[in-house]
Design an enzyme around this catalytic site. Structure first.
Site, PDB file in Angstrom:
ATOM      1  CG  LEU A   1      38.818  26.003 -46.247  1.00  0.00           C
ATOM      2  CD1 LEU A   1      37.560  25.157 -46.152  1.00  0.00           C
ATOM      3  CD2 LEU A   1      39.433  25.905 -47.637  1.00  0.00           C
ATOM      4  CE1 TYR A   2      44.707  27.097 -39.643  1.00  0.00           C
ATOM      5  CE2 TYR A   2      43.692  28.939 -38.478  1.00  0.00           C
ATOM      6  CZ  TYR A   2      44.607  27.905 -38.513  1.00  0.00           C
ATOM      7  OH  TYR A   2      45.410  27.666 -37.428  1.00  0.00           O
ATOM      8  CB  ALA A   3      37.832  28.909 -38.799  1.00  0.00           C
TER       9      ALA A   3
ATOM     10  CB  THR B   1      40.585  22.778 -42.006  1.00  0.00           C
ATOM     11  OG1 THR B   1      41.415  23.872 -41.572  1.00  0.00           O
ATOM     12  CG2 THR B   1      40.176  22.987 -43.455  1.00  0.00           C
TER      13      THR B   1
END
Length: 403
Positions: free
Chosen positions: A214-216, A218
């Site tokens: 999810l970090y990637a 965003t």
């Protein structure tokens, strides 16, 4: 802001107290925005102070008023005709701290109140605060480093990533598009956007539509959002894809940091391997090299072309890899730490979990070399030597680390 609790003594010394357990729960719960106004001034640099979001809401931070505005103006007053006035978000985080210090050293500004710079604490989602700051000071540049960092924590608190990396970024761009003059913006993307790509080294021309976390996702969303605001409003935007940044004052949740702590404590450390005993490697990039890339991006950023929220012409839009171009297996990272610490690690080889981590990263930096003059000079052995020296000195030769 990466969760880092700093405070200052009367003598000006800084001590950073952290608890890894507390970090897991509270790190990145809210974004603190520390705004630093850079001008041509030769005062010395220092580590910044950050608010602890576990104690109070930054949205309720008291700001405004004539005295507050006076301090902001005094802090941002340019002392030369060619001085940059830079709004730095996330300045209390790892990269932000080093970038701010470097800007200060070269004469672009200061970091602490005692050196004549007013520090404003706030949330990048606080639109009123950002608009007020731009009313008080016509910033020429924004260095946007505030973000919810880390791949694994996204599985525990996904909402914080959307709040900080997407909503916060949009809020900042909304403010920047409508001010006059519009600032040029340099912001932190991530090598994580390459996701499940198997072609190496990673190039800015490669597809980035297979995020593994999810970090990637965003950060990829941030790049698309940047394209939109550039296209519609004429904002000058430069994205920087950082590759595994390490060094003194780094994030305690990064492997090199907690490996060092656990090796000194005699604790077992987990070393991941891919399927069929495949090597897990990272393009470790020393913080000083990342800082050079950030300053190069600021110095080459062209002016935005919009006015009053309306685009007047094509504006600069760039994305750069900032890596070291020398991937190193994580097992070799541990071996280097063993030699530097003179302690044998207790290794526990484990399969790479499905938590967003990827097997391999490797940066192609030819574009940054050509456009920014970016040239990393610190190999992993040299960089870890500097980190370990800092770590042992900071923790009294390791005594605090093993308590």
């Amino acid at each position: 802001m990466e969760k880092s609790s700093y405070f200052f003594t009367r003598g000006g010394g800084a001590r950073w107290h952290y608890s890894l357990a507390k970090l897991t729960v509270w790190s990145f719960a809210f974004l603190a925005l520390i705004l630093i106004f850079f001008l041509r001034s030769p005062a010395p640099s220092t580590i910044t102070s950050a608010a602890d979001p576990s104690r109070r809401s930054l949205r309720n931070y008291n700001w405004g008023g004539s005295a507050w505005e006076k301090r902001v103006r005094a802090s941002a007053r340019a002392r030369s005709s060619n001085g940059l006035t830079v709004l730095v978000t996330g300045a209390a985080g790892f990269v932000g701290t080093h970038v701010s210090s470097a800007l200060k050293r070269r004469g672009d500004g200061a970091l602490l109140e005692r050196t004549g710079v007013f520090i404003v604490e706030g949330d990048i989602n606080d639109e009123a605060l950002l608009r007020k700051l731009f009313e008080v000071v016509p910033f020429t540049h924004v260095m946007h480093l505030a973000a919810q960092a880390g791949v694994r924590y996204a599985m525990e608190n996904p909402g914080s990533y959307v709040h900080s990396n997407i909503a916060g970024f949009v809020n900042l761009l909304e403010v920047c598009k409508s001010v006059n003059p519009q600032p040029a913006i340099v912001w932190a993307s991530s090598s994580s956007v390459y996701g499940l790509n198997t072609k190496v080294p990673f190039s800015e021309k490669d597809r980035t539509d297979q995020p593994a976390s999810l970090y990637a996702a965003t950060k990829k969303a941030g790049e698309e959002i940047a394209h939109t605001y550039n296209h519609i409003y004429g904002l000058s935007l430069t994205g920087l894809r950082f590759f595994t940044v390490y060094g003194p004052w780094g994030r305690p949740d990064m492997a090199y940091f907690f490996f060092t702590k656990d090796i000194l404590k005699g604790k077992q450390i987990a070393i991941f391997e891919a399927a069929n005993h495949g090597t897990v490697a990272r393009d470790f990039t020393y913080i000083d090299d990342i800082v050079k890339g950030c300053l190069g991006a600021l110095d080459t950023a062209e002016k935005s072309t919009g006015s009053g929220g309306k685009k007047r012409g094509p504006a600069q839009l760039r994305v750069f890899n900032l890596g070291n171009t020398s991937p190193v297996p994580v097992s070799e990272l541990v071996s280097i730490l063993e030699r530097l610490l003179k302690v044998k690690a207790k290794r526990n080889i484990m399969k790479l979990p499905r938590n967003g981590d990827v097997q391999y990263t490797h940066a192609n930096i030819s574009y940054a070399q050509r456009e920014l003059g970016y040239k990393p000079t610190t190999d992993l052995q040299s960089g870890l030597k500097k980190f370990v020296r800092w770590y042992l000195n900071y923790y009294s030769d390791g005594k605090k680390a093993v308590e």
